[in-house]
Design an enzyme around this catalytic site. Structure first.
Site, PDB file in Angstrom:
ATOM      1  N   GLY A  81      14.441 -25.319  -4.061  1.00  0.00           N
ATOM      2  CA  GLY A  81      14.742 -24.455  -5.196  1.00  0.00           C
ATOM      3  C   GLY A  81      13.466 -23.922  -5.823  1.00  0.00           C
ATOM      4  N   GLY A  82      13.325 -24.183  -7.135  1.00  0.00           N
ATOM      5  CA  GLY A  82      12.124 -23.715  -7.832  1.00  0.00           C
ATOM      6  C   GLY A  82      10.858 -24.293  -7.233  1.00  0.00           C
ATOM      7  N   GLY A 130      -3.117   4.685  16.109  1.00  0.00           N
ATOM      8  CA  GLY A 130      -2.908   4.290  14.718  1.00  0.00           C
ATOM      9  C   GLY A 130      -3.465   2.910  14.441  1.00  0.00           C
ATOM     10  N   ALA A 131      -3.464   2.065  15.451  1.00  0.00           N
ATOM     11  CA  ALA A 131      -3.992   0.710  15.274  1.00  0.00           C
ATOM     12  C   ALA A 131      -5.508   0.748  15.057  1.00  0.00           C
ATOM     13  CB  ALA A 131      -3.635  -0.158  16.469  1.00  0.00           C
TER      14      ALA A 131
END
Lengths: 87, 481
Positions: free
Chosen positions: B143-144, B374-375
């Site tokens: 949880g938290g 693009g790399a």
């Protein structure tokens, strides 16, 4: 490669590791045959993708079975290539 | 442990003599250098302890939830103690380490416990990018208690660590899925599938060792000292296969470039998640550096959606904490595919462009073999503001590989050639293409590569570039991208 209990082994519980293609590509070499023993780290199949030759390595040692690819075949990412039985 | 040892112990203190391995004081003592721990909280009913100490000589503050009481549940009192520790670390400018063993909110505290967690999250976020924050998960963190660590810079999991928002029982009752706690939130789940854990340790002792090494690397930010780069080393091109289509592991290249400090020379983060990019911390010529490297062994070293995101977060962490970057490039491009496009390769790839463009720490790029498309841009190119771009001789920087380019540019000529001439023509055109468009010489002419360096002097070049650049530091937090 994920381990699962393998169903067809004469009732003896065995771990089976399915080797999958981590990248889409073409099979340019199949280096193992069903029944063959491989060690963790051994190259099993070589894929070609992005102009690179990318080996698929065994993550565990064991016996090769359920080999489902042949040289020249195309594979998708995540497609099972073969199973390694860990005795 | 009390600071006033001369006073007789009360019965309650004797009863609480730490024999339980989950005792927070025992755990804190394992983190710090022997004899350096100074408790900053009293032994009382509050299930969280705070201490100051040194980690490999570096001053640090740590807190630990008390796994021996109510499973380490956190209410408002525990939360206040933890936020106090985080705030104090910011004031002191030192790392803060959280040792977590907690089932989550203390039910008896009701909504106040939730408010307590909210305060921990806010304090962690306020400290983000200002001081290093490291979490070590020693037991359940549910949880938290899962989000507390997740907001920090680095999450280390010991073998008994389990992290999830909702446990197996609730998963089963809501979704019908059957899984145990280990399968749902253990080392395999978070080391390989989710990327939540930066380090998964095989034992509790190993987990402390990694946490200590990382605290020291992040907390002790000495600069590179070029005189420590040493004499010329071997030609590291030996570590690359001769055939440019062959793959190899980049790890030996990284360790050869970093200082040798035994097994903790390179503290790799998230090694099994998106393994086609390698990120981690080490020292180079004495100074802490963050390494980002394509790993051709996995997916050919292609960038893809998840690996771009992994690298973005790491680059932003290093920038926020003032750690210079070494970017080792051998990349065939971005991985094409429907899964990639629908998986947000545009959105996640943009994060990497953003992270590098924004970074003001010294950041040096080394192109070892190839950098395409693009790399090329994304891997800390000149255009994104690299401090220096080095290349080894024979490296290639291009829009695409020469072979692919020829197939497109000379498609007609190749089709018209006779069968016996075609391969010869292709070879000649590929050679020409490599020289004119892809060769490293063209990159130098255009100023995209600063220098072609002797691979034996790589350490010296990188060290002096990192040392000469102004030691700036990004003014931003480290959002867990």
């Amino acid at each position: 490669m994920d381990g699962q209990a393998y169903p067809n082994n004469g009732g003896i519980p065995t771990m089976a590791f399915t080797c999958t293609a981590e990248i889409v590509g073409t099979v340019i070499e199949v280096l193992v045959a069903p029944g063959e023993h491989v060690n963790a780290g051994d190259p099993l199949v070589v894929l070609e993708s992005m102009k690179m030759e990318i080996p698929v390595l065994a993550e565990v040692s064991g016996i090769v079975t359920d080999l489902s690819v042949t040289k020249g075949g195309k594979v998708a990412e995540g497609q099972p290539l073969l199973v390694i039985l860990d005795p | 442990m009390t600071t006033q040892t001369s006073q007789p112990r009360t019965a309650a203190e004797t009863a609480r003599e730490p024999t339980d391995a989950r005792d927070p004081h025992l755990r804190l003592a394992k983190l710090f250098d022997p004899g350096t721990l100074r408790p900053l909280s009293t032994r009382d009913a509050v299930g969280a302890s705070v201490a100051w100490g040194r980690v490999q000589g570096v001053p640090a503050i740590a807190f630990c939830t008390d796994g021996s009481q109510q499973g380490g549940a956190i209410g408002l009192a525990e939360a206040d103690r933890i936020t106090g520790a985080i705030d104090l670390a910011v004031l002191e400018g030192c790392p803060v380490v959280g040792l977590w063993h907690s089932g989550g909110a203390k039910l008896s505290d009701g909504v106040e416990a939730l408010h307590g967690f909210a305060k921990i999250f806010a304090a962690t976020t306020a400290a983000s990018g200002r001081v290093p924050q490291i979490s070590l998960i020693l037991g359940p963190a549910a949880g938290g208690a899962a989000y507390g660590p997740a907001l920090t810079d680095i999450v280390v999991m010991a073998q008994k660590g389990k992290v999830f928002v909702t446990g197996p029982a609730i998963v089963r009752s809501v979704t019908g899925e059957e899984i145990d706690a280990e399968g749902l939130g253990g080392g395999e789940a978070h080391g390989r599938k989710s990327g939540v854990a930066h380090v998964v340790a095989a034992s509790e002792d190993r987990a402390y060792a990694h946490t200590r090494a990382l605290t020291s690397l992040l907390g002790d930010r000495r600069r590179c000292e070029p005189s420590l780069a040493g004499a010329p080393h071997r030609d590291l091109r030996e570590l690359l296969p001769e055939n440019p289509r062959r793959v190899y592991s980049v790890h030996p290249v990284i360790t050869a470039l970093l200082d040798d400090a035994g097994e903790h020379s390179f503290e790799e983060l998230q090694p099994r998640w998106a393994p086609n990019i390698v990120v981690g911390l080490g020292r180079l010529a004495g100074g802490t550096v963050g390494v980002v490297a394509n790993n051709p062994l996995r997916r050919g070293g292609c960038l893809d959606s998840i690996s771009a995101e992994k690298a973005s977060r790491f680059v932003r962490m290093c920038d926020a904490l003032g750690i210079p970057l070494l970017v080792i490039v051998d990349v065939p491009g971005y991985l094409p595919g429907i899964e990639q496009e629908w998986g947000g390769v545009v959105r996640r790839g943009a994060k990497l462009l953003y992270a590098f463009s924004e970074a003001v720490v010294p950041r040096v790029t080394l192109v070892t073999r190839k950098s395409y498309g693009g790399a090329y841009i994304a891997m800390n190119s000149r255009g994104l503001g690299a401090t220096k771009v080095f290349a080894w001789p024979d490296a290639e920087v291009a829009v695409m590989g020469a072979e692919s380019a020829v197939g497109i540019l000379h498609r007609r000529a190749l089709a018209a050639a006779s069968d016996e001439d075609r391969e010869d023509l292709r070879r000649r055109l590929t050679e020409q293409q490599r020289d004119s468009a892809g060769g490293v010489g063209r990159g130098v002419e255009l100023g995209l590569i600063d220098e072609i360096i002797d691979p034996r002097l790589t350490r010296a070049h990188v060290a002096s570039s990192l040392a000469e650049a102004p030691g700036r530091r990004g003014d931003h937090g480290n959002i867990p991208l």
